[in-house]
Design an enzyme around this catalytic site. Structure first.
Site, PDB file in Angstrom:
ATOM      1  N   MET A   1       2.487   3.471  -0.552  1.00 53.39           N
ATOM      2  CA  MET A   1       3.850   3.281   0.381  1.00 53.39           C
ATOM      3  C   MET A   1       3.570   2.336   1.346  1.00 53.39           C
ATOM      4  SD  MET A   1       6.106   6.793  -0.435  1.00 53.39           S
ATOM      5  CE  MET A   1       5.391   7.793   1.036  1.00 53.39           C
TER       6      MET A   1
ATOM      7  N   ALA B   1      -7.899   2.698   6.163  1.00 47.44           N
ATOM      8  CA  ALA B   1      -9.229   2.708   5.520  1.00 47.44           C
ATOM      9  C   ALA B   1      -9.057   3.633   4.075  1.00 47.44           C
ATOM     10  CB  ALA B   1     -10.370   3.200   6.307  1.00 47.44           C
ATOM     11  N   GLY B   2      -8.166   4.777   4.033  1.00 44.32           N
ATOM     12  CA  GLY B   2      -8.424   5.357   2.738  1.00 44.32           C
ATOM     13  C   GLY B   2      -7.834   4.591   1.936  1.00 44.32           C
ATOM     14  N   HIS B   3      -6.602   3.750   1.967  1.00 41.80           N
ATOM     15  CA  HIS B   3      -6.103   3.173   1.091  1.00 41.80           C
ATOM     16  C   HIS B   3      -7.039   1.906   0.348  1.00 41.80           C
ATOM     17  CE1 HIS B   3      -2.300   4.289   2.907  1.00 41.80           C
ATOM     18  NE2 HIS B   3      -1.985   4.540   1.532  1.00 41.80           N
TER      19      HIS B   3
ATOM     20  N   VAL C   1     -10.877   9.757   2.908  1.00 41.96           N
ATOM     21  CA  VAL C   1     -11.647   9.057   4.247  1.00 41.96           C
ATOM     22  C   VAL C   1     -11.218   9.705   5.314  1.00 41.96           C
ATOM     23  CG1 VAL C   1     -11.846   6.919   5.250  1.00 41.96           C
ATOM     24  CG2 VAL C   1     -11.568   6.868   2.626  1.00 41.96           C
TER      25      VAL C   1
ATOM     26  N   GLN D   1      -0.389  16.132  -5.483  1.00 45.58           N
ATOM     27  CA  GLN D   1       0.143  15.010  -6.266  1.00 45.58           C
ATOM     28  C   GLN D   1      -1.007  14.207  -7.384  1.00 45.58           C
ATOM     29  OE1 GLN D   1       1.995  11.587  -4.273  1.00 45.58           O
ATOM     30  NE2 GLN D   1      -0.208  10.543  -4.289  1.00 45.58           N
TER      31      GLN D   1
HETATM   32  O1  PAF Z   1       0.797   8.918  -2.307  1.00 41.95           O
HETATM   33  C1  PAF Z   1       1.706   8.076  -2.055  1.00 41.95           C
HETATM   34  O2  PAF Z   1       1.624   7.138  -1.138  1.00 41.95           O
HETATM   35  C2  PAF Z   1       2.918   8.058  -3.128  1.00 41.95           C
HETATM   36  O3  PAF Z   1       3.297   9.277  -3.134  1.00 41.95           O
HETATM   37  C3  PAF Z   1       3.109   7.134  -4.296  1.00 41.95           C
HETATM   38  C4  PAF Z   1       1.897   7.672  -5.182  1.00 41.95           C
HETATM   39  C5  PAF Z   1       2.691   5.769  -3.802  1.00 41.95           C
HETATM   40  C6  PAF Z   1       4.476   7.347  -4.935  1.00 41.95           C
HETATM   41  O4  PAF Z   1       5.368   6.718  -3.903  1.00 41.95           O
END
Ligand code: PAF
Length: 283
Positions: free
Chosen positions: A30, A35-37, A178, A155
């Protein structure tokens, strides 16, 4: 890095990559990347030849009193970070592109058992919103591999279940959390914390570690451990939602002989909801 906003253009590019025999990995986000992404992107690069990242703030996974409108949207720095990380393609659809202008009307995907448990209990519609958007993104990208962070552990378990139940031909990988130097799990929502709250926030991970230590030392009254952790969070100034010890693979309440466990917690500090977890192997 190429940036695309339409499904038609995205499909065309991905078809061309596939025609060259490339394996496609996908990292849905989103945005407001940290750094985690970028760790997810690196893991995707290690697993595939061509990495697609999406940025879409999904209205369907926010409740009416949640932070959809104020969720941090930082597209320019996000593009720069992904460019530096050498992602191949960034997909940035708008709400019209994903939901045809009517998020309230689209077909929904609900994975049973998630809406009423852990985060699902206090965030009605959250997991259905995620399952729905991730299905739509998977159908657009059609990746071989998808990478999700383990901070959002519920999730991750739900996506694995959905992929299995719906027979989606996608390998789902989890990437380790992270953390900041004081242990706080990186999250886009950490930016909402005031300096005083930020100083308190690392207590969440400390409390999870206290539960882990107690379990490793042989404590077996899980309800008592959970209650002690909730009390510690309240004393520190959090408004705890849950602390729960579960089986790691399926998030069920642990069977007496379960050895692979996870402690999950969610708590609000001021107006910011934080989640975290820690894994434990007991013998
Ligand atoms: O983890 C997230 O950032 C969101 O839940 C995702 C997986 C991008 C879905 O909108």
């Amino acid at each position: 890095m190429e940036i695309l906003t339409t499904t038609t253009a995205l499909r065309e590019r991905i078809r061309a990559q596939r025609a060259q025999g490339k394996r496609i990995a996908f990292v849905p986000t989103m945005g407001n990347l940290h750094a985690g992404h970028l760790q997810l992107v690196r893991q995707a690069q290690a697993l595939a030849d061509y990495v697609v990242v999406s940025i879409f703030v999904n209205p369907m996974q926010f409740g009416p009193n949640e932070d959809y409108a104020s969720y941090p949207r930082t597209l320019d720095p996000d593009k720069a970070a992904l460019q530096d990380a050498a992602a191949d393609l960034l997909f940035v659809p708008d709400v019209q592109e994903i939901y045809g202008g009517s998020p309230g009307q689209v077909t929904r995907v609900e994975v049973p058992g998630f809406e009423g448990d852990l985060c699902g209990r206090s965030r009605p519609g959250f997991f259905t919103g995620i399952a729905t958007v991730v299905t739509g993104l998977f159908n657009r990208v059609q990746p071989d591999i998808a990478v999700f962070g383990e901070k959002d552990y519920q999730q991750l378990v739900m996506i694995r279940r959905m992929v299995r139940d719906l027979c989606m031909p996608i390998e789902v990988h989890g990437a380790e959390i992270v953390r900041e130097v004081d242990g706080l799990a990186m999250s886009s929502r950490n930016g909402y914390l005031t300096p005083a709250e930020r100083a308190t926030a690392s207590r969440l991970y400390q409390v999870l570690n206290e539960v882990k230590t107690a379990l490793e030392r042989g404590a077996s009254d899980l309800a008592a451990l959970e209650q002690t952790a909730l009390d510690s969070l309240s004393v520190a100034g959090f408004n705890p939602d849950y602390v729960s010890i579960r089986q790691r693979g399926d998030l069920r309440v642990p069977a007496p002989d379960a050895t692979e466990l996870i402690v999950l917690a969610a708590a609000t500090l001021g107006t910011t909801r934080l989640i975290d977890n820690i894994v434990i192997s007991v013998t």
